[in-house]
Design a protein around this motif. Sequence first.
Motif, mmCIF file in Angstrom:
data_model
loop_
_atom_site.group_PDB
_atom_site.id
_atom_site.type_symbol
_atom_site.label_atom_id
_atom_site.label_comp_id
_atom_site.label_asym_id
_atom_site.label_seq_id
_atom_site.Cartn_x
_atom_site.Cartn_y
_atom_site.Cartn_z
ATOM 1 N N VAL A 18 0.844 -1.198 0.000
ATOM 2 C CA VAL A 18 0.000 0.000 0.000
ATOM 3 C C VAL A 18 0.881 1.251 0.000
ATOM 4 O O VAL A 18 0.654 2.197 -0.748
ATOM 5 N N ILE A 19 1.906 1.218 0.833
ATOM 6 C CA ILE A 19 2.753 2.405 1.018
ATOM 7 C C ILE A 19 3.654 2.648 -0.202
ATOM 8 O O ILE A 19 3.898 3.780 -0.587
ATOM 9 N N TYR A 20 4.161 1.551 -0.777
ATOM 10 C CA TYR A 20 5.108 1.666 -1.899
ATOM 11 C C TYR A 20 4.588 0.879 -3.107
ATOM 12 O O TYR A 20 4.174 -0.273 -2.958
ATOM 13 N N HIS A 22 4.191 -1.649 -5.854
ATOM 14 C CA HIS A 22 4.694 -3.017 -5.657
ATOM 15 C C HIS A 22 5.944 -3.317 -6.452
ATOM 16 O O HIS A 22 6.744 -4.150 -6.068
ATOM 17 N N ALA A 23 6.147 -2.607 -7.559
ATOM 18 C CA ALA A 23 7.325 -2.879 -8.383
ATOM 19 C C ALA A 23 8.630 -2.669 -7.627
ATOM 20 O O ALA A 23 9.672 -3.189 -8.018
ATOM 21 N N PHE A 24 8.566 -1.917 -6.530
ATOM 22 C CA PHE A 24 9.791 -1.626 -5.785
ATOM 23 C C PHE A 24 10.094 -2.695 -4.733
ATOM 24 O O PHE A 24 11.089 -2.599 -4.022
ATOM 25 N N GLY A 25 9.209 -3.710 -4.621
ATOM 26 C CA GLY A 25 9.507 -4.881 -3.804
ATOM 27 C C GLY A 25 9.543 -4.640 -2.308
ATOM 28 O O GLY A 25 10.163 -5.404 -1.564
ATOM 29 N N ARG A 26 8.895 -3.593 -1.835
ATOM 30 C CA ARG A 26 8.904 -3.303 -0.389
ATOM 31 C C ARG A 26 7.609 -3.856 0.215
ATOM 32 O O ARG A 26 6.693 -3.122 0.537
ATOM 33 N N HIS A 27 7.545 -5.185 0.350
ATOM 34 C CA HIS A 27 6.274 -5.818 0.680
ATOM 35 C C HIS A 27 6.016 -5.954 2.181
ATOM 36 O O HIS A 27 4.890 -6.182 2.605
ATOM 37 N N ASP A 28 7.063 -5.846 2.988
ATOM 38 C CA ASP A 28 6.873 -6.044 4.434
ATOM 39 C C ASP A 28 6.007 -4.938 5.028
ATOM 40 O O ASP A 28 6.022 -3.803 4.545
ATOM 41 N N PRO A 29 5.271 -5.271 6.122
ATOM 42 C CA PRO A 29 4.453 -4.234 6.771
ATOM 43 C C PRO A 29 5.310 -3.041 7.215
ATOM 44 O O PRO A 29 6.484 -3.191 7.531
ATOM 45 N N ASN A 202 8.368 8.455 -0.344
ATOM 46 C CA ASN A 202 7.680 8.375 -1.644
ATOM 47 C C ASN A 202 8.182 9.476 -2.569
ATOM 48 O O ASN A 202 8.443 9.259 -3.750
ATOM 49 N N LEU A 203 8.350 10.660 -1.999
ATOM 50 C CA LEU A 203 8.762 11.824 -2.769
ATOM 51 C C LEU A 203 10.276 11.798 -3.018
ATOM 52 O O LEU A 203 10.740 11.984 -4.140
ATOM 53 N N GLU A 204 11.018 11.537 -1.941
ATOM 54 C CA GLU A 204 12.470 11.731 -1.997
ATOM 55 C C GLU A 204 13.175 10.602 -2.752
ATOM 56 O O GLU A 204 14.188 10.822 -3.395
ATOM 57 N N ALA A 205 12.653 9.373 -2.646
ATOM 58 C CA ALA A 205 13.238 8.258 -3.403
ATOM 59 C C ALA A 205 12.463 8.010 -4.697
ATOM 60 O O ALA A 205 12.764 7.080 -5.438
ATOM 61 N N ASP A 206 11.458 8.834 -4.941
ATOM 62 C CA ASP A 206 10.639 8.740 -6.158
ATOM 63 C C ASP A 206 9.991 7.356 -6.297
ATOM 64 O O ASP A 206 10.061 6.726 -7.349
ATOM 65 N N ILE A 207 9.377 6.908 -5.199
ATOM 66 C CA ILE A 207 8.627 5.646 -5.209
ATOM 67 C C ILE A 207 7.159 5.998 -4.951
ATOM 68 O O ILE A 207 6.788 6.352 -3.837
ATOM 69 N N VAL A 218 -1.330 10.515 -9.503
ATOM 70 C CA VAL A 218 -0.388 10.400 -8.371
ATOM 71 C C VAL A 218 0.945 11.038 -8.747
ATOM 72 O O VAL A 218 1.518 11.830 -7.990
ATOM 73 N N LEU A 219 1.434 10.684 -9.948
ATOM 74 C CA LEU A 219 2.723 11.238 -10.397
ATOM 75 C C LEU A 219 2.640 12.758 -10.537
ATOM 76 O O LEU A 219 3.567 13.480 -10.147
ATOM 77 N N ALA A 220 1.520 13.244 -11.066
ATOM 78 C CA ALA A 220 1.361 14.701 -11.228
ATOM 79 C C ALA A 220 1.321 15.378 -9.852
ATOM 80 O O ALA A 220 1.897 16.462 -9.670
ATOM 81 N N ALA A 221 0.685 14.743 -8.881
ATOM 82 C CA ALA A 221 0.635 15.321 -7.524
ATOM 83 C C ALA A 221 2.043 15.365 -6.924
ATOM 84 O O ALA A 221 2.429 16.363 -6.295
ATOM 85 N N MET A 222 2.827 14.294 -7.144
ATOM 86 C CA MET A 222 4.203 14.294 -6.628
ATOM 87 C C MET A 222 5.020 15.419 -7.261
ATOM 88 O O MET A 222 5.762 16.130 -6.580
#
Length: 265
Positions: A18-20, A22-29, A202-207, A218-222
């Motif tokens: 939800v937070i990241y 899924h393509a970035f593989g950060r699946h842990d809570p 999300n903003l600083e690592a562009d995820i 979402v991308l436009a908001a970032m």
Amino acid sequence: MYTVNILNNGEWVAPGTVIYLHAFGRHDPVKIVQNFYLVRGRGHTILIDTGIDNLEDYLTEEQERSFVSVPSRTTEELLRDAGVVLEDVDMLILTHLHFDHYINARLFPNARIIINRREWHYNLSPENKRYAPRVGFPREVFGWLVDEAWERLQLVDGDVEILPGIRVIWTGGHSPGHQMVTVETAQGTVIIPGDEIYMYENLEADIPIGYYYNFENVLAAMDLIRRMDCIVLPAHDPKVLERYPSLKIGDPKEIMIARTLREGY
Ligand SMILES: [Zn+2]
């Protein structure tokens, strides 16, 4: 000019996907917090989102053990600590209609309530009910909005100056009628991005976030948040409390302390 108080109900947890994205593989809570914001100035007492009470009720025992280090606090307690009683709140701006942003709306008997028109119609339309299960979209609050709060409800479109120095900006990425809020303070412009970003990361690592309605938005908001170069106050990042430990933005006392430190007196 306004002051902004960071109000924090406590800690809870969200799936990594939800937070990241899924393509970035950060699946842990991921440990998250629940922030919402009190804005005062020009004779107004304004809340941006409502906070959520009893966060522990939304966690498993294992999650509570692993992720939570502070007991949760209710919206009413947090406001009382800031010198505000519920009746004082004369405006409630909702970034979007997900439960953790609107569930406590019924606490505020005198507030004008600002919601984006698309968000309202999307969530209140039976055509979309399969996307709005009760657990994430408590209908009793929708019922209250169309009954007790009906005369106080104000639907807005696009980019609107709600009061001098306070704007809502439709972004529509995380949810169809999602809006961000900007507030002018003596420390500069504050932007409250709602859930268009969950974390500074999300903003600083562009995820981008993993929970969205319209990915391009979402991308436009970032991009917009980056361009605006403001003080950014996400709803769910524990780092908000580290970056702004006084929990206040725009307070004349805080500005004086910052200036003193900077100038080395
Ligand atoms: Zn949300």
